[in-house]
Design an enzyme around this catalytic site. Structure first.
Site, short mmCIF file in Angstrom:
data_model
loop_
_atom_site.label_atom_id
_atom_site.label_comp_id
_atom_site.label_asym_id
_atom_site.label_seq_id
_atom_site.Cartn_x
_atom_site.Cartn_y
_atom_site.Cartn_z
N HIS A 159 0.86 -1.19 0.00
CA HIS A 159 0.00 0.00 0.00
C HIS A 159 0.90 1.24 0.00
O HIS A 159 2.13 1.11 -0.05
CB HIS A 159 -0.95 -0.02 1.20
CG HIS A 159 -0.26 -0.26 2.51
ND1 HIS A 159 0.64 0.64 3.06
CD2 HIS A 159 -0.32 -1.31 3.37
CE1 HIS A 159 1.07 0.17 4.20
NE2 HIS A 159 0.53 -1.02 4.41
N HIS A 164 3.96 1.28 2.12
CA HIS A 164 5.11 0.55 1.58
C HIS A 164 5.80 1.37 0.48
O HIS A 164 7.02 1.38 0.37
CB HIS A 164 4.68 -0.80 1.00
CG HIS A 164 4.16 -1.77 2.02
ND1 HIS A 164 2.88 -2.24 2.00
CD2 HIS A 164 4.75 -2.34 3.09
CE1 HIS A 164 2.69 -3.09 3.01
NE2 HIS A 164 3.82 -3.15 3.69
N LYS A 219 5.02 2.60 11.98
CA LYS A 219 3.71 2.18 12.47
C LYS A 219 3.87 0.98 13.40
O LYS A 219 3.23 0.88 14.43
CB LYS A 219 2.81 1.80 11.30
CG LYS A 219 1.47 1.36 11.75
CD LYS A 219 0.74 0.62 10.66
CE LYS A 219 -0.16 -0.39 11.29
NZ LYS A 219 0.30 -1.75 11.13
N ASP A 220 4.77 0.06 13.01
CA ASP A 220 5.05 -1.10 13.86
C ASP A 220 6.19 -0.73 14.80
O ASP A 220 7.32 -1.20 14.65
CB ASP A 220 5.40 -2.31 12.98
CG ASP A 220 4.25 -2.71 12.09
OD1 ASP A 220 3.18 -3.02 12.62
OD2 ASP A 220 4.41 -2.66 10.85
N SER A 246 -2.28 -0.03 6.62
CA SER A 246 -1.88 -1.39 6.98
C SER A 246 -2.51 -2.34 5.97
O SER A 246 -3.64 -2.09 5.50
CB SER A 246 -2.40 -1.72 8.38
OG SER A 246 -2.39 -3.12 8.58
N SER A 247 -1.79 -3.41 5.66
CA SER A 247 -2.35 -4.38 4.71
C SER A 247 -3.64 -4.97 5.25
O SER A 247 -4.54 -5.36 4.50
CB SER A 247 -1.34 -5.50 4.47
OG SER A 247 -0.14 -4.95 4.01
N ARG A 248 -3.75 -5.04 6.56
CA ARG A 248 -4.97 -5.61 7.17
C ARG A 248 -6.20 -4.76 6.90
O ARG A 248 -7.32 -5.26 6.99
CB ARG A 248 -4.80 -5.75 8.68
CG ARG A 248 -3.85 -6.86 9.06
CD ARG A 248 -3.59 -6.83 10.54
NE ARG A 248 -2.37 -7.55 10.86
CZ ARG A 248 -2.33 -8.83 11.14
NH1 ARG A 248 -3.42 -9.52 11.18
NH2 ARG A 248 -1.18 -9.42 11.40
#
Ligand code: PAF
Length: 262
Positions: free
Chosen positions: A34, A37, A147-148, A183-185
């Site tokens: 996304h 990234h 983010k992480d 986030s990919s989620r």
């Protein structure tokens, strides 16, 4: 841009660049790329001559089989995204674990608490796969999304403690207009859940704005009784309000620097 799937082929290409005097940056991902990234890949392209994007859904960092199975896969999109953002190689290994793999990297301080308390062995899986990727690509620099946050802390500690010759660069969190961290989620959220996720992000921001002393309590209060959001934890660590919540079955994490109260 090339796709590589074999660790030996990837390592050979990276070492060949380096023999020619070119530096290499790695952006580790689990695919489903996304804009967040894309920002990491663009940053990596400014920091090194060559950029490798790895896309590997690492089974050992998932706590639930269902979560692993449901992790989004968007291969064609990932290819286009990585190429447009300036990657030289998309490294997509089939597996990074031999059937009898028995080596683990376990960090024992930064991995405690927050997500570590709720996801046993998650950071062991992350640290292990990151060290494998570093061994394969042997980059000078690796770019991680802030983010992480706890993941960044764990990887930095591993790199320091193991004297790994690589520089870790943190890139700031990229957010949607309503504040939801990319986030990919997020791809798994339906439209109602997406609205709730925006509300969750707003609550984290508001709670952090009330300062480090009360931030975690404030977040609990803000989310109490909100149908569809289940707060997992809220902790203030080194001036950051860090939190995780479930919107439906989708786990979201976020953190914000707490406002300093005079
Ligand atoms: O942040 C991620 O996408 C993953 O945790 C990582 C660093 C690629 C390891 O699997």
């Amino acid at each position: 841009m090339k796709i590589m799937t074999k660790p030996a082929e990837m390592q050979k290409a990276s070492l060949a660049w380096q023999r020619r005097g070119e530096s290499v940056a790695l952006v580790p991902t689990m695919g489903a790329l996304h804009e967040g990234h894309v920002a990491l890949i663009r940053r990596a392209a400014k920091l090194a001559d060559r950029v490798v994007v790895s896309a590997y859904v690492n089974p050992t960092q998932f706590n639930s089989r269902l979560d692993f199975k449901k992790y989004p896969h968007t291969s064609d999109w990932d290819f286009r995204c990585a190429r447009q953002a300036g990657a030289d190689v998309l490294f997509r290994p089939k597996s990074l674990y031999a059937k009898d793999a028995s080596t683990w990297v376990e960090e024992g301080a930064r991995a405690r608490g927050r997500c570590g308390a709720w996801r046993p062995d998650h950071f062991r899986g992350v640290a292990t796969v990151v060290v494998k990727l570093l061994g394969i690509v042997q980059p000078q620099v690796v770019v991680f999304g802030e983010k992480d946050l706890q993941q960044c802390e764990v990887v930095e500690r591993v790199v320091r403690d193991l004297f790994l010759p690589v520089r870790i660069v943190r890139h700031p969190t990229i957010r949607e207009a309503d504040g939801l961290a990319l986030s990919s989620r997020n791809l798994r959220l339906n439209s109602i859940q997406r609205r709730l996720a925006g509300r969750w992000a707003g609550a984290v921001r508001e709670a952090a704005g009330s300062g480090a002393r009360v931030g975690a309590v404030k977040l609990r209060v803000l989310l109490r009784g909100v149908n569809g959001i289940r707060l997992e934890y809220a902790e203030v660590v080194e001036g950051h309000l860090c939190a995780a919540a479930y919107v439906g079955k989708i786990r979201l994490i976020d953190h914000r620097r707490c406002r300093e109260k005079s």
